[in-house]
Design a protein around this motif. Sequence first.
Motif, mmCIF file in Angstrom:
data_model
loop_
_atom_site.group_PDB
_atom_site.id
_atom_site.type_symbol
_atom_site.label_atom_id
_atom_site.label_comp_id
_atom_site.label_asym_id
_atom_site.label_seq_id
_atom_site.Cartn_x
_atom_site.Cartn_y
_atom_site.Cartn_z
ATOM 1 N N GLU A 1 1.445 4.471 -2.783
ATOM 2 C CA GLU A 1 1.300 5.900 -2.480
ATOM 3 C C GLU A 1 2.580 6.678 -2.775
ATOM 4 N N ARG B 1 0.831 -1.207 0.000
ATOM 5 C CA ARG B 1 0.000 0.000 0.000
ATOM 6 C C ARG B 1 0.869 1.262 0.000
ATOM 7 N N GLU B 2 1.913 1.252 0.834
ATOM 8 C CA GLU B 2 2.804 2.419 0.900
ATOM 9 C C GLU B 2 3.526 2.630 -0.420
#
Length: 304
Positions: free
Chosen positions: A269, A265-266
């Motif tokens: 982003e 997820r990071e």
Amino acid sequence: MKCKICKAEAVVALRSHNAAFCPECYKDFFARQVQRGIESRKLFTRNERILVALSGGKDSLALMLELSRQGYDVTGLHIDLGIPGSSAAARAGVERFCAKHGLALMVREMSAEGLPIPQVKARLHRPVCSACGKIKRHYFNKVALDEGFDALATGHNLDDETARLFSNTLRWDTAYLSDQGPRLDSEQGFVRKVKPLWRLSEFETANYAFLMGIDVHTAPCPYSPGASFTALKGLLQRLEAAMPGRKLDFYQGFLARGRPVFARREAEEGVCLAPCTACGYPTSSGDLCGVCRIREALRDTASA
Ligand code: AMP
Ligand code: FES
Ligand code: ZN
């Protein structure tokens, strides 16, 4: 109570491992756990140069001694924070320990770097601990990179790691959850960070330090109201007493099934890092990194 291995009189009982050990077999148990911690997460090899951050407390000194006994190429690094009534004793303890065991040591003095912690504290209008932590981590990284080390090791143990994980989970802090663990890979401007004691509790490490005759610096920092995560450590201690082995399961389960999800997820982003315009180390907070901003603020105060 008898030692599980050799049947001599036991001196340490470990419920999480359903075992008791005599002094010699306990040292072997500790060594095996460190070795498993290093090999299972591929922290480093015997061909790599490891810088070990030594505070003078039981964890980092136990780590340094055990790694050197296992034939790893280790050098100690002590950050002298310049705190009256505390730093001199911690530094002297680290120097005595390294001299006694013939271990290489580097010391960096924060007053010589324009960052004595008492002055940082006087300048800030909030508790100094997080700025102090940031300064220490900055110098761990800088010294490791400047001096060509392959990894930087700290003495964080299973209790530190599970309390931090619990805290990050309570806040669902996805950025921290994406990279918490015993190994943080190197990337541009950051050395690899490792925590080889991640399988061992505070109690287990304290027993090892005691049995090895390590003289530890125990006085708490005069600026911290208490050790970090005290309440969460207490909660996890009660959980462990009711369900032995749960702490290690919680942490290993996170590494296997939690962290990869947060890391993906990071990565989607993306975090934007750029070199600090003063020191060149990466920062996400604009032109100056956090440490250079603190140094600048102290300089302004001195010249005002
Ligand atoms: P703490 O955050 O004080 O629990 O420390 C965690 C780890 O950081 C220790 O086990 C050491 O490896 C390292 N450390 C803390 N303070 C210092 C220091 N003044 N100099 C070098 N290493 C430190
Ligand atoms: Fe940094 Fe106490 S050790 S504020
Ligand atoms: Zn900087």
